[in-house]
Structure formats: C-alpha cells, structure tokens
Design a protein around this motif. Sequence first.
Motif, short mmCIF file in Angstrom:
data_model
loop_
_atom_site.label_atom_id
_atom_site.label_comp_id
_atom_site.label_asym_id
_atom_site.label_seq_id
_atom_site.Cartn_x
_atom_site.Cartn_y
_atom_site.Cartn_z
N MET A 9 21.61 13.53 -13.63
CA MET A 9 20.21 13.29 -13.97
C MET A 9 19.51 12.58 -12.80
N ILE A 10 18.51 13.24 -12.22
CA ILE A 10 17.82 12.71 -11.05
C ILE A 10 16.69 11.76 -11.46
N THR A 11 16.69 10.58 -10.87
CA THR A 11 15.60 9.62 -11.06
C THR A 11 15.12 9.14 -9.69
N ILE A 12 13.86 9.45 -9.37
CA ILE A 12 13.28 8.99 -8.11
C ILE A 12 12.30 7.87 -8.43
N ASN A 13 12.67 6.66 -8.05
CA ASN A 13 11.81 5.49 -8.30
C ASN A 13 11.03 5.18 -7.03
N MET A 14 9.70 5.19 -7.12
CA MET A 14 8.86 4.98 -5.95
C MET A 14 7.89 3.83 -6.20
N PRO A 15 8.31 2.61 -6.00
CA PRO A 15 7.41 1.46 -6.25
C PRO A 15 6.22 1.47 -5.31
N THR A 16 5.09 1.01 -5.83
CA THR A 16 3.89 0.92 -4.99
C THR A 16 3.83 -0.41 -4.26
N GLY B 244 6.04 16.53 1.22
CA GLY B 244 7.27 16.98 0.59
C GLY B 244 7.53 16.37 -0.78
N LEU B 245 6.63 15.46 -1.20
CA LEU B 245 6.86 14.74 -2.45
C LEU B 245 6.78 15.66 -3.67
N ALA B 246 5.84 16.60 -3.66
CA ALA B 246 5.66 17.50 -4.81
C ALA B 246 6.95 18.26 -5.12
N SER B 247 7.62 18.71 -4.08
CA SER B 247 8.88 19.44 -4.26
C SER B 247 9.96 18.54 -4.86
N ASP B 248 10.02 17.29 -4.38
CA ASP B 248 11.01 16.34 -4.91
C ASP B 248 10.74 16.02 -6.37
N LEU B 249 9.46 15.86 -6.72
CA LEU B 249 9.10 15.53 -8.10
C LEU B 249 9.36 16.70 -9.04
N GLN B 250 9.26 17.90 -8.50
CA GLN B 250 9.58 19.08 -9.31
C GLN B 250 11.05 19.07 -9.69
N GLU B 251 11.88 18.65 -8.75
CA GLU B 251 13.31 18.52 -9.00
C GLU B 251 13.58 17.47 -10.08
N GLN B 252 12.84 16.36 -9.99
CA GLN B 252 12.99 15.31 -10.99
C GLN B 252 12.48 15.77 -12.35
N SER B 253 11.43 16.57 -12.37
CA SER B 253 10.86 17.05 -13.63
C SER B 253 11.86 17.88 -14.41
N LYS B 254 12.67 18.65 -13.71
CA LYS B 254 13.70 19.44 -14.38
C LYS B 254 14.70 18.53 -15.07
N ALA B 255 15.03 17.42 -14.41
CA ALA B 255 15.96 16.46 -15.00
C ALA B 255 15.34 15.79 -16.23
N LEU B 256 14.03 15.46 -16.14
CA LEU B 256 13.34 14.85 -17.27
C LEU B 256 13.25 15.80 -18.45
N GLY C 81 0.81 -1.22 0.00
CA GLY C 81 0.00 0.00 0.00
C GLY C 81 0.83 1.26 0.00
N ALA C 82 1.94 1.24 -0.73
CA ALA C 82 2.85 2.38 -0.71
C ALA C 82 2.25 3.63 -1.36
N ARG C 83 1.37 3.45 -2.33
CA ARG C 83 0.78 4.61 -3.01
C ARG C 83 0.02 5.51 -2.03
N GLU C 84 -0.66 4.87 -1.11
CA GLU C 84 -1.40 5.61 -0.08
C GLU C 84 -0.48 6.52 0.72
N LEU C 85 0.68 5.97 1.09
CA LEU C 85 1.66 6.73 1.86
C LEU C 85 2.29 7.84 1.03
N GLN C 86 2.51 7.57 -0.25
CA GLN C 86 3.08 8.57 -1.14
C GLN C 86 2.16 9.78 -1.24
N MET C 87 0.86 9.54 -1.34
CA MET C 87 -0.11 10.63 -1.48
C MET C 87 -0.18 11.51 -0.23
N LYS C 88 0.21 10.95 0.90
CA LYS C 88 0.17 11.71 2.15
C LYS C 88 1.48 12.47 2.42
N ASP C 89 2.49 12.23 1.59
CA ASP C 89 3.79 12.86 1.78
C ASP C 89 3.77 14.29 1.24
#
Length: 255
Positions: free
Chosen positions: A167-174, A86-98, A76-84
């Motif tokens: 190049m930043i890659t954040i892998n977040m398995p569910t 600080g995740l949006a800020s981290d993904l913004q950093e990854q988006s720049k790399a993408l 049930g990792a997706r549930e925990l990810q949605m409650k994080d």
Amino acid sequence: MSMYLDRNRILMSQAFIILYSLLASILGRSWKTFAVIIILFIVLSIVMSRRSKGPLGVKASPAEIELARRLYEEKGARELQMKDEGLASDLQEQSKALMSMNLIMIVGLAYFILFWRFIDPLYEFMAANVTSNELLAHFLAFLAYFEGYFVVNTVSAYVVSKRSGPMITINMPTEYIVSEKGIVYKGLISKTAIPFPLPEGVRVSLNERRKFVEIRKVNTKTDFRLRLYARNPKRLYTIIERYGLGSREPRQEGG
C-alpha cells in the motif's frame, strides 16, 4: 497469508473482538448497538494510530526534536509541489492504493450491515445447543459475528495486496523542520516526529530536478514515502545524510 496473521495482530484483534462482543451482549441486538460499535471502532482506531510508533516504526516527541538546534526549515513546500510536473503521475499511483484500501473498507462495512440480521438466529442456535444462559448466548452470537468480520477483512486485504502490492502512501508536508535530533512535520491534526538516526531499512534519495528529498520505507504491506520538498534540496539531503544516515549509503536520483 502469514504477513496478515502475525501474532501481535491476532492478539490485538481478538482482544477487541472480545470487548465488542461483551459490550454488544449487554446492550442487545439493535441498530443503537450497531451505531455504538461503529463509533467505538472509529475512536479506538484513532487512539491506536496516535499511540503507534510512527510511520517508520520509531516513536519520538515532536517537542524534543524542535528544541534541538535547527538545521533546516521549510514553510513554502506547497509552492514547490505545485511546480512538480511529475507529481500527478505519482499521485495516480497512490490513488490506486487508496482505492484498494477503500475496497477493503467497503467489503468490511457490507459484512457489518448484511450479516447483522443473522445475530438473532445465531443467538437462538447458541441458546438451544450451547448454553441456556441468555447473556452468554448473546455473547457467543456476537463473538461469531465479529470473528466473521475478522476473517472477511483479512482475506479481502490479502487478495487486494496480492493484486496491487504494498500500500503506497506519499506524505508531502507543506511545513517541516529538521534539527540535529530529527524531523518534525505538520499533519492535518497534529505534528509527527521522525528521530535521527533513521531506522535500518529506510532509504533516502535526492531529486534535485524536482526539488525534493524522499525518505522511504518499504515492506510486504506498506510503501511509505515522506517527500520533503525544499528550495535547497541538496543542502537538506546533506543534512539528513549526516545526521540521519550516519555511515549508511544514501541514494541520489533525478539530478
């Protein structure tokens, strides 16, 4: 630029360039050939990625790791990810790399399309100045074309990396499992395995507040982060510390 021109990368690139040039010289200069080359490039890229040693540079069998005694499992990792928060800020950093990676791909594709029309003049030059053999002249023309792509791609990757860093890659398995022999997590297409002990240079950190354990490997070109969200991150961290790190020192943050 030496990091982009290491020996293995040059040899692999040149082998594919020769293969593409030979194939194209037989098929001839047409958009059909262009389509075949693009499809072949995509297929070979997928095959090479599946045959690679994995995100941490070590290859392992998911089945073998899953057969070992399981120590932790999360579905049930997706549930925990949605409650994080600080995740949006981290993904913004990854988006720049993408975006940087997409820019490199766009530059390469632009070269493929814009310079395709110069193959005929290249062929005529080779036929007039190098060889009278039609097949060989076509091969040399395509060889020059693909070598140009290699140079353009290498230079653009170097320029982008100098500006944006690794190049930043954040892998977040569910879903994932941790056994005595390693970690197995589900991707979009297949499962990926990371064996224990973890390779040298890999860092493990715990963030209890945000409920994840992060396994990270950074070098000059990539910053890979496997983020394992867990309902009991402290327990997961302790398991990875014991079986994955051995005597190496882990790192705790955000607790």
